[in-house]
Design an enzyme around this catalytic site. Structure first.
Site, short mmCIF file in Angstrom:
data_model
loop_
_atom_site.label_atom_id
_atom_site.label_comp_id
_atom_site.label_asym_id
_atom_site.label_seq_id
_atom_site.Cartn_x
_atom_site.Cartn_y
_atom_site.Cartn_z
N ASN A 14 0.83 -1.20 0.00
CA ASN A 14 0.00 0.00 0.00
C ASN A 14 0.87 1.27 0.00
OD1 ASN A 14 -1.44 2.24 1.12
ND2 ASN A 14 -3.04 0.82 1.81
N ASP A 79 -1.24 -4.34 10.92
CA ASP A 79 -2.58 -4.84 10.68
C ASP A 79 -3.52 -3.87 11.37
OD1 ASP A 79 -4.09 -6.89 9.35
OD2 ASP A 79 -4.83 -7.45 11.32
N SER A 80 -4.60 -3.53 10.68
CA SER A 80 -5.48 -2.51 11.25
C SER A 80 -6.92 -2.79 10.89
CB SER A 80 -5.06 -1.13 10.73
OG SER A 80 -5.12 -1.10 9.32
N PHE A 162 -9.37 7.08 3.39
CA PHE A 162 -9.77 5.90 2.61
C PHE A 162 -10.67 5.04 3.48
CE2 PHE A 162 -7.21 2.61 4.77
CZ PHE A 162 -6.38 3.41 5.53
N GLY A 163 -11.14 3.93 2.93
CA GLY A 163 -11.87 2.92 3.69
C GLY A 163 -13.05 3.47 4.48
N TYR A 164 -13.02 3.24 5.77
CA TYR A 164 -14.14 3.63 6.64
C TYR A 164 -14.04 5.08 7.14
CZ TYR A 164 -14.82 -1.45 6.70
OH TYR A 164 -15.02 -2.75 6.33
N ASP A 165 -13.04 5.82 6.71
CA ASP A 165 -12.86 7.20 7.19
C ASP A 165 -14.13 8.06 7.08
OD1 ASP A 165 -10.27 7.35 8.26
OD2 ASP A 165 -9.39 7.48 6.26
N LYS A 185 -4.40 13.82 10.23
CA LYS A 185 -4.78 12.43 10.54
C LYS A 185 -3.57 11.63 11.03
CE LYS A 185 -6.74 8.19 8.91
NZ LYS A 185 -6.88 7.31 7.77
N ARG A 191 -2.55 4.44 13.31
CA ARG A 191 -1.31 4.01 12.64
C ARG A 191 -0.16 4.95 12.99
NH1 ARG A 191 -3.37 3.73 8.26
NH2 ARG A 191 -4.17 1.63 8.49
P1 IMP Z 1 -5.12 -4.01 6.54
O1 IMP Z 1 -4.48 -3.33 5.38
O2 IMP Z 1 -5.15 -5.49 6.46
O3 IMP Z 1 -4.57 -3.52 7.84
O4 IMP Z 1 -6.66 -3.62 6.43
C1 IMP Z 1 -7.21 -2.68 7.24
C2 IMP Z 1 -8.59 -2.28 6.75
O5 IMP Z 1 -9.18 -1.60 7.85
C3 IMP Z 1 -8.56 -1.29 5.61
O6 IMP Z 1 -8.75 -1.89 4.39
C4 IMP Z 1 -9.71 -0.37 5.96
O7 IMP Z 1 -10.89 -0.93 5.53
C5 IMP Z 1 -9.73 -0.37 7.46
N1 IMP Z 1 -8.92 0.73 8.00
C6 IMP Z 1 -7.76 0.64 8.68
N2 IMP Z 1 -7.28 1.85 9.00
C7 IMP Z 1 -8.15 2.74 8.46
C8 IMP Z 1 -8.16 4.16 8.42
O8 IMP Z 1 -7.27 4.88 8.90
N3 IMP Z 1 -9.22 4.69 7.77
C9 IMP Z 1 -10.19 3.97 7.20
N4 IMP Z 1 -10.22 2.65 7.20
C10 IMP Z 1 -9.19 2.02 7.83
#
Ligand code: IMP
Length: 208
Positions: A14, A79-80, A162-165, A185, A191
């Site tokens: 990423n 991992d997040s 991105f994602g759930y932000d 952020k 993170r």
């Molecule tokens: P990872 O890349 O396997 O850690 O996936 C983490 C997933 O959690 C991401 O694809 C997002 O859906 C969500 N996520 C983690 N951190 C964030 C963030 O800072 N903002 C929005 N979504 C997040």
């Protein structure tokens, strides 16, 4: 351990995460590269049951590969995910895979909002969690966890992140995390904080 013969490899594909880690780790004075820049391509199965396990699975797999090639590196992985209290901490470690890896976040976010229909503010609590794992060249391993607390909003807001932000509302800031600049952020995020904590571990472990 000698600072000159060591670099950091961050186990991610990423580019957003790479930019963030480069900014945060810059003052360590170590070379920082992505898996791709290190010439490593590995399919890693994230089958752990916690953020810690999944982060360590990734870091350990890359560290094994680096060692197999006779190289030296500190390997970091993260991992997040999002934990929504009302949904028993779903989607949690399945955040990226929630409703299918290829499902758009517009759909995922709308689904979470609809599952919280009628739920009052005080029960909409949620957090982003991030765990950074590190494996050093002598085999020592560490992990650091950080969170940012917020609430699930009632609609998507903001264009950044991105994602759930867009559905992650930050009461102290009066906006969603998609309405913050990336600098803002990074300063307060799960993170950003986990990386800062890991930076201290690296300093100590490497005597920097
Ligand atoms: P990872 O890349 O396997 O850690 O996936 C983490 C997933 O959690 C991401 O694809 C997002 O859906 C969500 N996520 C983690 N951190 C964030 C963030 O800072 N903002 C929005 N979504 C997040």
């Amino acid at each position: 351990m000698n600072k000159d013969d060591t670099r950091i490899i961050f186990a991610t594909g990423n580019s957003g995460k790479m930019r963030e880690i480069r900014m945060i780790m810059a003052d360590l004075g170590l070379e920082i590269c992505s898996m791709k820049e290190a010439g490593i391509e590995l399919e890693i199965v994230e089958n752990g049951t916690s953020f810690e396990e999944n982060a360590m699975i990734k870091a350990a797999a890359i560290a094994r590969e680096v060692k197999r090639r006779g190289g030296h590196a500190v390997v970091l992985a993260d991992d997040s995910g999002l934990e929504v209290d009302y949904l028993n901490k779903e989607p949690g470690i399945y955040s990226a895979r929630y409703m299918g890896e290829d499902t758009s976040y517009t759909v995922k976010n709308a689904n979470i909002i609809s599952r919280l229909a009628g739920v009052p503010d005080e029960k909409r609590t949620a957090r982003f969690v991030c765990v950074i794992a590190a494996v050093f060249t002598d085999g020592a391993s560490y992990s650091r966890r950080a969170v940012i607390e917020g609430r699930i909003g009632y609609e998507e807001k903001g264009e950044n992140g991105f994602g759930y932000d867009p559905i992650f509302y930050l009461p102290e800031y009066g906006c969603s995390s998609a309405e913050l600049s990336s600098e803002e952020k990074n300063r307060i995020s799960h993170r950003g904080k986990a990386l800062e904590a890991m930076k201290e571990v690296i300093r100590e472990e490497m005597g920097l």
